[in-house]
Every structure is written in structure tokens, then in C-alpha cells.
Scaffold this active site. Structure first.
Site, PDB file in Angstrom:
ATOM      1  N   CYS A  74       0.821  -1.218   0.000  1.00 25.02           N
ATOM      2  CA  CYS A  74       0.000   0.000   0.000  1.00 25.02           C
ATOM      3  C   CYS A  74       0.860   1.276   0.000  1.00 25.02           C
ATOM      4  CB  CYS A  74      -0.962  -0.011   1.175  1.00 25.02           C
ATOM      5  SG  CYS A  74      -0.242  -0.556   2.717  1.00 25.02           S
ATOM      6  N   TYR A  75       2.101   1.179   0.422  1.00 23.58           N
ATOM      7  CA  TYR A  75       3.024   2.326   0.429  1.00 23.58           C
ATOM      8  C   TYR A  75       4.326   1.915  -0.265  1.00 23.58           C
ATOM      9  CZ  TYR A  75       0.064   4.394   4.093  1.00 23.58           C
ATOM     10  OH  TYR A  75      -0.973   4.911   4.801  1.00 23.58           O
TER      11      TYR A  75
END
Lengths: 387, 174
Positions: free
Chosen positions: A131-132
Site C-alpha cells: 500500500c506504500y
């Protein structure tokens, strides 16, 4: 005996009829018209302090880059910040040192630069997640370019503090300043009769949620300070003899003024930060008048020997702030020069500025939502070398 | 004389505390009174010792051979490195000139210091930390408004204030 409530006093502030004086000015008023007269005439007394307070720092939220990063290490102008929080949150501690410049620049300087509107270099690294995905980032930020920037100081505004001296043969460099050998000087660090918690020794008007002056902006008391020590022995007037209670403070860094937050370097000790704090004490009753009218001659502290680098340092003498302010104190048969580390000139300016805010109706008093503890002492930590 | 005995700093690092000690010893000396009489002069000098010259008893020679009153204000001396010494020199003008010529002969560079520490008033927070270490009493707190007062005439550039000032408001021109 009469009583004024917070609501009554705030009503006067709103209608610009409140009578406000500083904790130094109230002394002369009590001398002139007595405690009862002062209670009738005055509604609020302001206090101030401007001292180095190491336990200070700020929470920052930088906003998200694209692609986003879950920052696991963060540096601001090469000063490491604690990033063990959510993706782009960090806490910059005042005493953290620069990795490239060492003791000459630290977290307090980053905070001062942000308050002054200067650009600060942000560097972040990450291990990358689904997600990052981003693993590194460099950017310039200012206080206004980021989402939140609020100061949160776990321990500020000490209620009195011990003075420092050095009986050894060498100069020692401490957070209490440079201490010359063989009792060459005594350094002390409170605003005495103008100091917030000295004027409200039993925390009757200050508690969680109290609105305060913090660094030139309006801030709040968030919690009791770390190492809170309200059980410190007290004099008859209720004022503790030496370091006692303290406050955790919070306030919007974006609203602050660099005049009232100043980075400091103590030779061979490290970086710390002068924090300007002001409090407003409502004169609820005559007892509060007596408390705020305390005089330097009735505020006592002990002088500790900082050449003993142990948790408990021996006390060399007990002295009053009147003596400390006179420029010299007696220790045994010797007369030792004294110097403050806390700026009384700035403390007065802060008390005066807070007074002006209240007189103009710009600052109302907030009744505490919960009281500060009146008992308690910090615990010691023992080194344990076993398994 | 205690003053003369206290002037020798051989080897090691003096962190300036000797200046504080000397200043007290020196306090009784009025700048207008020469220990020897005529054409009295007082200068501040920065001496730079080349590596190897540190072992020489320079201060002792200035005192004994040239009858100068020496007050060491600041010293950075290590046996194997170049050293720096800031001293207050009091004596007859001709003796001072001869003393300075002696320094040149010994391979020691000197610079006459004029002026005082620099005070950045905008940066100063008037805390008073510098007043704790200032041996010349050039830096004091005004007891009325508690602002810092700096008497540049009294300053002898010992530089203790530049290290004691927490906000970097004091610096020196050298």
C-alpha cells in the site's frame, strides 16, 4: 469570604471589564490594599516563564506523496525524528542532535526554523509495502506546507527547581550551564515569584484543559508532566522547596512566534529549547490572592552539587530567590556569585502579553476539566545486569 | 607574588577557568597604576605557538626578563600541537615592545587584540548564562529590567561567553 467563579470572570473578560495584573504587580497591590482589597479589585493574575525545557518537541504530519511512502526513518535538516507512528506522522524531539552538525544544531533548531517560516529539508526512507510502495523521499517543507504541526512537551513549566553549583576542581558543563570549579558560581532556573506553578502551589486553578500562553500562541495543559513530583516537601506557604510538579503542554506550532521558542545549545551538554509559557490565574477567593502574591524571599530552593554525577546530589545550602536574584549567595562561609538561566526579562514580557490579551477580551480562562494530582513522586530506575 | 605564579600554564588544556581565577587575583590591580612607574601600557595579545614551542616557558620569561604583568585570559596548549594563548599584558611601553620582540625571536606569532566580544542583541534572550562565567564583569544583568548589559571596555576577549551563551548570541572577532 467572597468567591468569584470562572464564569463570572470570563463574563468580565468578554465585556472587557476584567482587571488583570501580573504576579509581580499583585504584590504591590496587596501591600497597598490588603488581601481583601486585592480580591475585590483584581480578577486575574498572569504568570510567565522562559526557560530551557528539554522535554519538548512537536508532532508533524507531512501529507502523502504519490506514490505514497510509509516513512520508517525520518530526518529534518539531518536531525532524526521519531517515525514509529502512522505513515507520514513523526515526532521531532528538541534535544535530538543533527547527524552532520552534531551539537550545534538539533531538534530545537528544526522547531525554531519551522516557527520562523523557514524551509526545512525532509528526508525519509521506508522498507516499502504494497500500500506504500515508495522507499525514499526528499522534500522541502515549511510549517504551512504540512498538515499538522503541534508542539507537545511532556515536561515543562517546573514548579520550582534546584540551583546548581560545582565543588570539584574542574569546570563542568551541564544542562544547568557552565559550572566553574570550587564553587565558582551558582546557576538557577526559575522565574521565582512570577513562575506559574509557584503562584498556584496546590493547582487549584490550573489543571487538564487549562488555556495557556505557549510560545506566543494559545495552548493548553494536556496532562501532568513526566516525573511529576507534587509530594516534594513544601514551605509553610505551600510552595515546594525545589523541583515539584510540572506540566505536559500542547499548542499549535503554526501559530507560534520564534521570539518565544528559542533553540539553545549548552556547551558539552547538548541541545535544548527555551519555551515561553504564561498562565492566567483567576482570583477565585482570598486564598488565591495570598498564593499569587508570594514573594521571592518566601520561595526557597536548594543548591545541589552537580560535580556528584549521581541520581541524588548533595544539597549544599537552602536559599531564597531573593538571595539568588541579589547576585550572590552564602554557602557556608563563602559568598558565591549567582546567575540565572531563565530569562526574567522574557518571563515578564510573556506575563505582560498574556495580560494584554485578557484585557482586550482575546483570551478567556478555561476551567480545568480534571485536576492535577496533588500527591506522587517519580520512581527510580535500577540497572539490572542479570538475565 | 601570587599573580606571577599563577600565570604559567605548561601543557594541557586550560579551558578558561584560569582566566576566572586570574581575574580575581588581578582585580586589585588598577589599570592606571604601573607596577614599575613610567609610560605604563596595557595590551591584549593573542600568541600562536608553533608545534614544538609549547615547552618553552614564554610567560615566565615575559615576567622575569621584561618585568611585565601577565594575566592569561585564555589558553589552548598541547605539547605536540600549535597553541593559542590570549593574555593581558601590563607594563612599561618599552618593556612591552622588548617583550614582543622577544616573542618574535622565539618564533611565536602574536596579534594585538583590539575590541571586545560581539553581542547579537536580536538573538539574545537575556537569560544571564553568560554572566555566570564572565570573569571581567563586562556582562551583567541590569537589576531593574533584567536585560543583559555589556560593558565593552571591560571585555578582554576571553571568549568564555561564546561558549556559555546557549543561543549563540556572543561571538568574537578572532
Amino acid at each position: 469570604m467572597g468567591y468569584k467563579s470562572f464564569d463570572e470572570i470570563n463574563e468580565k473578560i468578554r465585556s472587557k471589564k476584567a482587571v488583570v495584573v501580573t504576579a509581580e504587580e499583585i504584590i504591590g497591590i496587596v501591600d497597598e490594599v490588603g488581601v481583601e482589597g486585592a480580591f475585590r479589585e483584581v480578577d486575574v493574575v498572569t504568570c510567565g516563564t522562559f526557560s530551557p525545557m528539554c522535554s519538548s518537541g512537536a508532532f508533524l504530519n507531512f501529507g502523502h506523496s504519490d506514490p505514497p511512502i510509509r516513512m520508517s526513518k525520518v530526518w529534518l535538516n539531518d536531525v532524526p525524528a521519531c517515525a514509529g507512528l502512522a505513515a507520514v506522522d513523526a515526532y521531532i524531539g528538541a534535544t535530538e542532535l543533527s547527524e552532520s552538525r552534531g551539537m550545534e544544531y538539533g531538534g530545537a533548531h528544526v522547531i525554531e526554523d519551522l516557527i520562523a517560516g523557514k524551509k526545512v529539508r525532509l528526508r525519509a526512507t521506508s522498507y516499502g509495502t504494497d500500500c506504500y510502495p515508495r522507499r525514499a523521499l526528499e522534500a522541502w517543507i515549511t510549517a504551512d506546507s504540512i498538515n499538522e504541526a503541534y508542539m507537545f512537551n511532556p515536561r515543562n513549566c517546573y514548579q520550582n527547581y534546584g540551583a546548581a553549583a560545582n565543588t570539584s576542581d574542574r569546570t563542568i558543563y551541564t544542562y544547568m550551564g557552565t559550572l566553574l570549579p570550587k564553587l565558582g558560581n551558582v546557576n538557577y532556573c526559575t522565574a521565582g515569584e512570577l513562575s506559574p506553578l509557584i503562584c498556584d502551589p496546590f493547582y487549584r486553578t490550573i489543571g487538564l484543559g487549562s488555556r495557556i500562553f505557549l510560545g506566543g500562541a494559545q495552548g493548553y495543559v494536556a496532562w501532568q508532566g513526566t516525573q511529576n513530583n507534587p509530594s516534594q516537601p513544601r514551605a509553610e506557604n505551600g510552595v515546594p522547596i525545589g523541583g515539584a510538579a510540572c506540566l505536559a503542554l500542547i499548542g499549535d506550532l503554526k501559530q507560534m512566534d520564534p521570539r518565544y521558542i528559542r533553540a539553545a545549545v549548552f556547551e558539552k551538554y547538548g541541545v535544548t529549547m527555551f519555551v515561553g509559557v504564561g498562565t492566567a490565574i483567576p482570583l477565585l477567593d482570598e486564598e488565591m490572592v495570598r498564593h499569587v502574591a508570594v514573594r521571592n524571599r518566601d520561595v526557597k530552593t536548594k543548591i545541589f552539587d552537580y560535580s556528584v554525577a549521581r541520581r541524588s546530589k548533595p544539597a549544599l545550602a537552602e536559599v531564597s530567590y531573593e538571595e539568588l536574584r541579589s547576585g550572590s549567595v552564602q554557602v557556608g562561609s563563602r559568598t558565591i556569585p549567582t546567575a540565572p538561566l531563565s530569562s526574567l526579562k522574557m518571563a515578564r514580557e510573556i506575563a505582560q502579553k498574556l495580560k494584554d490579551w485578557i484585557v482586550r477580551g482575546e483570551f478567556e480562562l478555561q476551567e480545568p476539566v480534571a485536576s492535577l494530582p496533588r500527591e506522587g513522586s517519580p520512581q527510580a530506575l535500577e540497572n539490572y545486569e542479570g538475565e | 607574588m601570587a599573580l606571577q605564579k599563577s600565570t604559567e600554564v605548561n601543557g594541557g588544556i586550560c579551558d578558561g577557568t584560569c582566566a576566572a581565577a586570574n581575574a580575581r587575583t588581578h582585580a586589585g590591580v588598577d589599570a592606571g597604576t604601573s607596577p614599575t612607574g613610567t609610560a605604563e601600557k596595557r595590551i591584549k595579545a593573542l600568541l600562536t605557538y608553533p608545534p614544538g614551542a609549547v615547552g618553552k616557558p614564554i610567560t615566565y620569561s615575559l615576567v622575569r626578563q621584561f618585568d611585565l604583568w601577565i594575566n592569561i585570559l585564555h589558553a589552548e596548549i598541547a605539547a605536540d600541537k600549535a597553541g593559542r594563548l590570549i593574555m593581558d599584558i601590563l607594563g612599561d611601553a618599552s618593556d612591552i615592545d622588548r617583550g614582543l620582540a622577544f616573542l618574535e625571536d622565539e618564533g611565536i606569532e602574536y596579534e594585538i587584540l583590539n575590541g571586545s566580544a560581539l553581542w547579537d542583541e536580536d538573538r539574545c534572550v537575556h537569560c544571564g548564562a553568560c554572566t555566570a562565567v564572565c570573569p571581567s564583569h563586562a556582562l551583567t544583568l541590569d537589576k531593574n529590567d533584567w536585560s543583559l548589559a555589556f560593558d565593552r571596555e571591560k571585555c578582554y576577549l576571553c571568549r568564555l561567553c561564546t561558549r556559555a551563551c546557549p543561543v549563540g548570541a556572543m561571538s568574537t572577532p578572532i
